[in-house]
Motif scaffolding. Structure first.
Motif, PDB file in Angstrom:
ATOM      1  N   UNK A 152      68.885  29.118  40.836  1.00 18.37           N
ATOM      2  CA  UNK A 152      67.433  29.118  40.945  1.00 18.37           C
ATOM      3  C   UNK A 152      66.881  30.437  41.473  1.00 18.37           C
ATOM      4  N   UNK A 153      67.761  31.386  41.842  1.00 20.53           N
ATOM      5  CA  UNK A 153      67.329  32.748  42.141  1.00 20.53           C
ATOM      6  C   UNK A 153      67.479  33.566  40.860  1.00 20.53           C
ATOM      7  N   UNK A 154      66.355  33.949  40.287  1.00 14.83           N
ATOM      8  CA  UNK A 154      66.337  34.569  38.962  1.00 14.83           C
ATOM      9  C   UNK A 154      65.873  36.014  39.087  1.00 14.83           C
ATOM     10  N   UNK A 155      66.620  36.919  38.476  1.00 18.05           N
ATOM     11  CA  UNK A 155      66.205  38.329  38.433  1.00 18.05           C
ATOM     12  C   UNK A 155      65.541  38.591  37.085  1.00 18.05           C
ATOM     13  N   UNK A 156      64.240  38.765  37.112  1.00 14.71           N
ATOM     14  CA  UNK A 156      63.469  39.031  35.901  1.00 14.71           C
ATOM     15  C   UNK A 156      63.603  40.515  35.542  1.00 14.71           C
ATOM     16  N   UNK A 157      63.769  40.789  34.243  1.00 13.04           N
ATOM     17  CA  UNK A 157      63.911  42.168  33.776  1.00 13.04           C
ATOM     18  C   UNK A 157      63.056  42.371  32.521  1.00 13.04           C
ATOM     19  N   UNK A 158      62.509  43.588  32.377  1.00 12.89           N
ATOM     20  CA  UNK A 158      61.704  43.918  31.214  1.00 12.89           C
ATOM     21  C   UNK A 158      61.873  45.402  30.911  1.00 12.89           C
ATOM     22  N   UNK A 159      61.426  45.811  29.727  1.00 14.11           N
ATOM     23  CA  UNK A 159      61.550  47.214  29.312  1.00 14.11           C
ATOM     24  C   UNK A 159      60.396  48.038  29.873  1.00 14.11           C
ATOM     25  N   UNK A 160      60.586  49.356  29.879  1.00 10.87           N
ATOM     26  CA  UNK A 160      59.568  50.258  30.421  1.00 10.87           C
ATOM     27  C   UNK A 160      58.419  50.451  29.433  1.00 10.87           C
ATOM     28  N   UNK A 212      59.016  48.828  39.589  1.00 11.22           N
ATOM     29  CA  UNK A 212      60.343  48.826  38.978  1.00 11.22           C
ATOM     30  C   UNK A 212      60.344  47.951  37.737  1.00 11.22           C
ATOM     31  N   UNK A 213      61.497  47.892  37.069  1.00  8.38           N
ATOM     32  CA  UNK A 213      61.627  47.118  35.825  1.00  8.38           C
ATOM     33  C   UNK A 213      62.331  45.795  36.054  1.00  8.38           C
ATOM     34  N   UNK A 214      62.355  45.328  37.296  1.00  2.57           N
ATOM     35  CA  UNK A 214      62.967  44.035  37.591  1.00  2.57           C
ATOM     36  C   UNK A 214      62.382  43.487  38.881  1.00  2.57           C
ATOM     37  N   UNK A 215      62.498  42.164  39.023  1.00  4.67           N
ATOM     38  CA  UNK A 215      62.016  41.497  40.222  1.00  4.67           C
ATOM     39  C   UNK A 215      62.783  40.195  40.387  1.00  4.67           C
ATOM     40  N   UNK A 216      63.331  39.984  41.581  1.00  2.00           N
ATOM     41  CA  UNK A 216      64.089  38.770  41.861  1.00  2.00           C
ATOM     42  C   UNK A 216      63.202  37.770  42.595  1.00  2.00           C
ATOM     43  N   UNK A 217      63.197  36.515  42.098  1.00  7.06           N
ATOM     44  CA  UNK A 217      62.399  35.457  42.703  1.00  7.06           C
ATOM     45  C   UNK A 217      63.245  34.207  42.892  1.00  7.06           C
ATOM     46  N   UNK A 218      63.040  33.502  43.980  1.00  6.68           N
ATOM     47  CA  UNK A 218      63.690  32.210  44.212  1.00  6.68           C
ATOM     48  C   UNK A 218      62.732  31.109  43.784  1.00  6.68           C
ATOM     49  N   UNK A 219      63.179  30.268  42.867  1.00 13.06           N
ATOM     50  CA  UNK A 219      62.338  29.228  42.293  1.00 13.06           C
ATOM     51  C   UNK A 219      62.928  27.850  42.584  1.00 13.06           C
TER      52      UNK A 219
END
Length: 227
Positions: free
Chosen positions: A47-55, A87-94
């Motif tokens: 449930x801890x997800x590291x979201x990533x996307x392109x620049x 940044x190009x990523x963000x970690x969230x606990x869901x």
């Protein structure tokens, strides 16, 4: 009449100087980024997800920040989490056991922004699952350092998986001690017939075992010589 002509001329000059504008002053928003992870319809075991996307890029070279929105509905009206980062990523606990929707928007330092990305959905499992890696493959035939005859040879090995996953195999074969040429991909059986072999040549080969859940085990390098 002369005064009227001069008045009209001055109006024309004023109009030509004030109309239009410098194209360099035109402000455009950053390009729309692309979502990388979690991929659409993914089942996350954590449930801890590291979201990533392109620049994104900005024509005026303005600094860019990214607004990440996560919600439990695709209209982004329920349980919305909004986070801004450079940044190009963000970690969230869901929360576990929920469907989530996410999207990203790029915003430049002058607060210009284009549309959001596409919306992706994913699911967080109630219980984390454990995936065991496949065992290191065990050599079958031909025997290590053996000599074989003919232009083709049957290669075989064995591997097991504690989760009883259906295993797939990639085979690498070449004349260098660390073979880099993949000669077979996603084999469902633990065997492969190598062909077009050259007489008097020593060949090296290895097997990579995959369990279909992201688990990968790389085997040892074996060799044989064609007489």
């Amino acid at each position: 009449m002369k005064k009227i002509s001069l008045f009209i001329l001055s109006l024309a000059l004023f109009s030509s100087c004030s109309s239009g504008g410098d194209d360099s002053d035109v402000q455009t928003p950053p390009t729309i980024p692309s979502l990388v992870y979690p991929t659409n319809n993914l089942v996350c075991i954590d449930n801890t997800v590291e979201f990533k996307w392109s620049a994104s890029s900005d024509a005026q070279k303005d600094a860019i920040t990214y607004q990440l929105d996560v919600a439990t509905d695709n209209a982004f009206t329920q349980n919305v989490v909004t986070s801004t980062t450079a940044s190009l990523s963000k970690s969230l606990s869901l929360e576990k056991g929920k469907f989530y929707f996410w999207r990203v928007k790029a915003i430049d330092s002058k607060n210009n922004a284009d549309n959001y990305t596409a919306v992706y959905t994913f699911f967080t499992e109630n219980q984390g699952t454990v995936n065991h890696l496949p065992t290191v493959p065990v050599l079958g035939l031909p025997e290590l350092h053996s000599s074989v005859s003919g232009s083709s040879v049957a290669l075989s090995w064995t591997a097991v998986d504690a989760d009883n996953d259906n295993l797939l195999y990639d085979v690498y074969l070449g004349t260098s001690n660390t073979p880099t040429q993949k000669v077979a991909s996603d084999l469902s059986t633990a065997s492969y017939t190598a062909s077009s072999l050259l007489t008097g040549t020593k060949y090296y080969w290895k097997v990579v075992v995959k369990d279909g859940k992201g688990g990968t085990t790389i085997g040892s390098v074996w060799d044989f010589t064609v007489q």
